[in-house]
Design a protein around this motif. Sequence first.
Motif, short mmCIF file in Angstrom:
data_model
loop_
_atom_site.label_atom_id
_atom_site.label_comp_id
_atom_site.label_asym_id
_atom_site.label_seq_id
_atom_site.Cartn_x
_atom_site.Cartn_y
_atom_site.Cartn_z
N MET A 158 -13.97 1.86 -4.15
CA MET A 158 -13.87 2.52 -2.85
C MET A 158 -13.91 4.03 -3.01
O MET A 158 -13.30 4.55 -3.95
N ALA A 173 -14.74 -2.65 6.25
CA ALA A 173 -14.68 -2.23 4.84
C ALA A 173 -13.73 -3.13 4.05
O ALA A 173 -14.00 -3.47 2.89
N GLU A 202 -10.14 4.56 5.83
CA GLU A 202 -10.42 3.58 6.88
C GLU A 202 -9.63 2.30 6.66
O GLU A 202 -9.10 1.72 7.62
N ASN A 257 -13.77 0.20 11.63
CA ASN A 257 -14.52 0.47 10.41
C ASN A 257 -13.75 -0.02 9.19
O ASN A 257 -14.33 -0.60 8.25
N GLY A 258 -12.44 0.21 9.19
CA GLY A 258 -11.61 -0.22 8.08
C GLY A 258 -11.55 -1.73 7.96
O GLY A 258 -11.50 -2.26 6.84
N VAL A 292 -15.52 -4.64 0.88
CA VAL A 292 -15.08 -4.20 -0.44
C VAL A 292 -14.55 -5.38 -1.26
O VAL A 292 -14.69 -5.41 -2.48
N VAL A 328 -13.61 5.43 2.61
CA VAL A 328 -13.35 4.00 2.78
C VAL A 328 -11.86 3.71 2.65
O VAL A 328 -11.30 2.91 3.42
#
Length: 394
Positions: free
Chosen positions: A354, A252, A361, A248-249, A256, A358
């Motif tokens: 963020m 992101a 992650e 997930n990170g 982002v 987030v």
Amino acid sequence: MKDLRNYISIKRITLFSALIVVLFISEGCGESEVFNEVENIQDIIAPLPEYTPVPENNPQTAEKINLGKQLFWDPILSGNKDVACATCHHPEKGYADALDLSIGVNGIGLGEQRRGIVLAKRNANTIINTAYNGIKNDDSYTPQSAPMFWDNRAMSLEEQALLPLLSKEEMRGTAIPENILYDSIINRLNQIEEYKLAFKNVFGEESISMEKVAQAIASFERTIIANNSPFDRYIRGDVNAMNQQQINGMNAFINVGCAECHSGPMFSDFELHTIGVPDNPKLPSTDSGVNTYTFRTPSLRNLPLTAPYMHNGMHASLQEVMNFYEDVAEGDTDDINVHISINDIDPLARQLEMDNDVIDEIIAFIEALDDNNFDKSIPASVPSGLPVGGNIHN
């Protein structure tokens, strides 16, 4: 270069296969959307190659690497004979020194325990993976033009290796004038029979030069690599190498906008950016970088080993770094450098909005870039007979 191109081609094939497997598995878990945005991830972030490119004019040999290691650990290269390269780039500290600003000449101790009054201007970059500096996803990389230091003032490991020797704060001190330091070092080395023999065995001639010193140290530094992190294994096809939070990170991180600057196998574009980090109050004057407070994008690899962060060590943790970027994105000027305005900051840094989930992650993903399997060996002695690593024992 051929080995590097072949590796990257193979990597892209294995990545495509891995993604198909991951997409298939995630469908069954109801988490398919996690992977929707990684189909072209190899064009943004990528694993490190297995081998480091070597300049044609400085081929690697076991003898040259060993000589470079001895020189790296020997304080004979410093003006006062009390600081070695390893003093501020020690394997126990991730080949950095765990300080916000390094303590060079006249200091005593290692890492957080080091004490002294002479501070270097900036935070010590790790040596780990500097052999890959400048590498891009498209394999356009030559070790002869690899950017070094926070301001890109050196363009190869060979060029980088000698500059700290000239710095009065780092290794030279004030006892020897800068214009005769190199001659003094050569004279010292010529008085040590073990070094004379080693240089002759490596280079085929008795004469010792600073160019040869730099080539030997650079050859050793090219062996300090960590290229098998959970992220590297995941991208190469091991779908279990990263956990769900890290995956997930990773998504992101790209969504982002972190990967706008932290891209490629080293998670750096190696470009100079203004991001507004405040001055370290320990310094007597402001550090404006190259111009308008610009500094090079650092690699994100092995960050858990190399805190504190930023060019002047102003952030002690990854959480602090992420909070800083969030503040910048929100237009909060309380924590940016007083010498610039929010509009001076690179727009790429001002876009990083963020929330806490987030951030957690992304930090988890950055931790997946950590590979602790690098050479940590320390020589029992150095040819000069001086303390190994300099005055690092309290």
